[in-house]
Scaffold this active site. Structure first.
Site, PDB file in Angstrom:
ATOM      1  N   SER A   7      61.112  75.811  37.185  1.00  0.00           N
ATOM      2  CA  SER A   7      61.234  75.711  38.142  1.00  0.00           C
ATOM      3  C   SER A   7      60.983  76.231  39.594  1.00  0.00           C
ATOM      4  CB  SER A   7      60.942  74.039  38.983  1.00  0.00           C
ATOM      5  OG  SER A   7      60.312  74.165  39.755  1.00  0.00           O
ATOM      6  N   TYR A  28      65.349  66.442  39.320  1.00  0.00           N
ATOM      7  CA  TYR A  28      63.906  67.124  38.796  1.00  0.00           C
ATOM      8  C   TYR A  28      64.834  68.825  39.150  1.00  0.00           C
ATOM      9  CZ  TYR A  28      59.593  69.700  38.540  1.00  0.00           C
ATOM     10  OH  TYR A  28      59.237  71.032  38.329  1.00  0.00           O
TER      11      TYR A  28
HETATM   12  P1  NAD Z   1      51.139  68.135  34.378  1.00  0.00           P
HETATM   13  O1  NAD Z   1      51.663  66.519  34.419  1.00  0.00           O
HETATM   14  O2  NAD Z   1      49.482  68.542  34.617  1.00  0.00           O
HETATM   15  O3  NAD Z   1      51.405  68.020  32.421  1.00  0.00           O
HETATM   16  C1  NAD Z   1      52.418  67.511  32.121  1.00  0.00           C
HETATM   17  C2  NAD Z   1      51.806  67.173  31.111  1.00  0.00           C
HETATM   18  O4  NAD Z   1      53.013  66.899  30.020  1.00  0.00           O
HETATM   19  C3  NAD Z   1      51.172  66.351  30.806  1.00  0.00           C
HETATM   20  O5  NAD Z   1      50.023  66.408  29.883  1.00  0.00           O
HETATM   21  C4  NAD Z   1      51.970  64.991  29.616  1.00  0.00           C
HETATM   22  O6  NAD Z   1      51.313  64.136  29.379  1.00  0.00           O
HETATM   23  C5  NAD Z   1      52.976  66.085  29.588  1.00  0.00           C
HETATM   24  N1  NAD Z   1      53.746  64.644  29.104  1.00  0.00           N
HETATM   25  C6  NAD Z   1      54.824  64.355  30.044  1.00  0.00           C
HETATM   26  N2  NAD Z   1      56.755  63.958  29.168  1.00  0.00           N
HETATM   27  C7  NAD Z   1      55.548  64.320  27.401  1.00  0.00           C
HETATM   28  C8  NAD Z   1      56.829  63.808  26.591  1.00  0.00           C
HETATM   29  N3  NAD Z   1      58.385  63.074  26.904  1.00  0.00           N
HETATM   30  N4  NAD Z   1      56.599  64.838  25.936  1.00  0.00           N
HETATM   31  C9  NAD Z   1      55.428  65.245  25.828  1.00  0.00           C
HETATM   32  N5  NAD Z   1      54.664  66.102  26.488  1.00  0.00           N
HETATM   33  C10 NAD Z   1      54.921  65.187  27.833  1.00  0.00           C
HETATM   34  O7  NAD Z   1      52.195  69.066  34.819  1.00  0.00           O
HETATM   35  P2  NAD Z   1      52.517  70.283  34.978  1.00  0.00           P
HETATM   36  O8  NAD Z   1      52.310  70.417  36.557  1.00  0.00           O
HETATM   37  O9  NAD Z   1      51.178  71.160  34.322  1.00  0.00           O
HETATM   38  O10 NAD Z   1      54.036  70.587  34.374  1.00  0.00           O
HETATM   39  C11 NAD Z   1      54.148  71.256  33.652  1.00  0.00           C
HETATM   40  C12 NAD Z   1      55.855  72.049  33.708  1.00  0.00           C
HETATM   41  O11 NAD Z   1      55.504  73.301  34.824  1.00  0.00           O
HETATM   42  C13 NAD Z   1      56.452  71.274  33.621  1.00  0.00           C
HETATM   43  O12 NAD Z   1      58.021  71.212  32.864  1.00  0.00           O
HETATM   44  C14 NAD Z   1      56.932  71.162  35.468  1.00  0.00           C
HETATM   45  O13 NAD Z   1      58.069  70.445  36.100  1.00  0.00           O
HETATM   46  C15 NAD Z   1      56.707  72.610  35.878  1.00  0.00           C
HETATM   47  N6  NAD Z   1      56.537  72.619  37.202  1.00  0.00           N
HETATM   48  C16 NAD Z   1      55.293  71.973  37.691  1.00  0.00           C
HETATM   49  C17 NAD Z   1      55.188  72.631  38.813  1.00  0.00           C
HETATM   50  C18 NAD Z   1      53.720  71.903  39.730  1.00  0.00           C
HETATM   51  O14 NAD Z   1      53.974  72.357  40.634  1.00  0.00           O
HETATM   52  N7  NAD Z   1      53.310  71.285  39.426  1.00  0.00           N
HETATM   53  C19 NAD Z   1      56.409  73.517  38.952  1.00  0.00           C
HETATM   54  C20 NAD Z   1      57.065  74.143  38.962  1.00  0.00           C
HETATM   55  C21 NAD Z   1      57.209  73.641  37.971  1.00  0.00           C
END
Ligand code: NAD
Length: 272
Positions: free
Chosen positions: A132, A145
């Site tokens: 991130s 985080y």
């Molecule tokens: P999201 O909540 O839409 O998707 C995350 C997915 O991970 C979900 O389907 C959830 O069921 C799954 N998950 C959670 N815990 C799990 C586990 N223990 N084992 C397997 N699957 C698991 O979120 P997103 O925004 O798509 O996030 C994806 C990645 O991107 C994450 O690592 C998040 O930290 C990172 N990220 C997100 C953002 C943002 O603003 N959305 C920004 C930077 C980084």
């Protein structure tokens, strides 16, 4: 046929990456805690869907070796599953810290530990870890985080320097805020915090139009095609990163303003 495993593939960024890969003729194994969601996404792209908890090292190992055995090769592993944990440090319990470390850091470690030896034996493969922008710049009200995301950046860059000798590539994705369900599910299964939930969410939404998961997935594909070490997106994220590198202390001062503003908002909320 090229084969990929995408953790957290049922939703948000992971789902968009699965669709991009599927559209490029890659067989995608969609792995997620939400097994039904993983199967739904897999159904859309002709891949396979499995329930996986990335905190379970054995399960991750079994999945990786199983996919390699079934498909005969493993081209990509996207260690993308993650959770959002927010709140000021004094609000957070040890459970907040431990859960973030378990999913966001250990989950990535498990994926790397399982896939790297397989890729070394093949002599090729690309490990793509989702960190991130919070892994590059100071981000208040989400210390656990930020800690895990900095760790994922460090892990990825260190591994990349070693992996090149084996023909294995490693990239780390550092997006700013992305419009996904993650923003609405802060502290899943954990105690609520005042600053980690609705206040934080509305502040993010108030910043204007959010970067979409589809746009990010396209940017990730372009970054991987160029074998970028760090994929920092969108442009506003690269600007914030540049600022933090040019003057780390100024970046901390700017982030402190957000904390002070929150304190003021809270005090005026308490008195009204
Ligand atoms: P999201 O909540 O839409 O998707 C995350 C997915 O991970 C979900 O389907 C959830 O069921 C799954 N998950 C959670 N815990 C799990 C586990 N223990 N084992 C397997 N699957 C698991 O979120 P997103 O925004 O798509 O996030 C994806 C990645 O991107 C994450 O690592 C998040 O930290 C990172 N990220 C997100 C953002 C943002 O603003 N959305 C920004 C930077 C980084």
């Amino acid at each position: 046929m090229r084969t990929a495993i995408v953790t957290g593939g049922a939703s948000g960024i992971g789902r968009a990456v699965c669709r991009e890969l599927g559209g490029r003729g890659v067989h995608v194994v969609v792995a997620d805690l939400d097994g039904a969601g993983a199967e739904r996404v897999a159904g859309e792209i002709g891949g396979s869907g499995v329930r996986l908890d990335v905190t379970d090292a054995r399960a991750v190992e079994d999945l990786v070796t199983g996919v390699r055995d079934d498909r005969g090769r493993l081209d990509f592993v996207f260690n993308n599953a993650g959770i959002a944990v927010g709140g000021t440090a004094e609000e957070l319990t040890l459970d907040h810290w431990n859960r973030t470390i378990d999913v966001n850091l250990r989950g990535v470690v498990h994926g790397v530990h399982a896939a790297y030896p397989v890729m070394i034996r093949q002599g090729f493969g690309h490990i793509v870890n989702t960190a991130s922008l919070a892994g590059l710049v100071p981000t208040p009200m989400m210390a656990p985080y930020a800690a895990t995301k900095h760790a994922v950046v460090g892990l990825s860059l260190a591994l990349r320097t070693e992996a090149a000798a084996h023909g294995v590539k490693v990239s780390v994705v550092c997006p700013g805020f992305v419009d996904t369900p993650l923003l609405d599910h802060v502290n899943p299964g954990l105690p609520r915090t005042r600053t980690g939930t609705s206040a934080r969410r509305s502040a993010i939404r108030a910043q204007g139009r959010l970067y979409s998961a589809d746009a990010l997935a396209g940017d990730i594909m372009r970054g991987l095609a160029r074998d970028r070490a760090l994929i920092v997106v969108p442009a506003s994220g690269r600007l914030a990163w540049l600022g933090a590198r040019l003057s780390p202390s100024l970046a901390v001062r700017v982030a402190s303003l957000a904390v002070r503003r929150l304190g003021r908002d809270r005090r005026s909320g308490d008195s009204s």
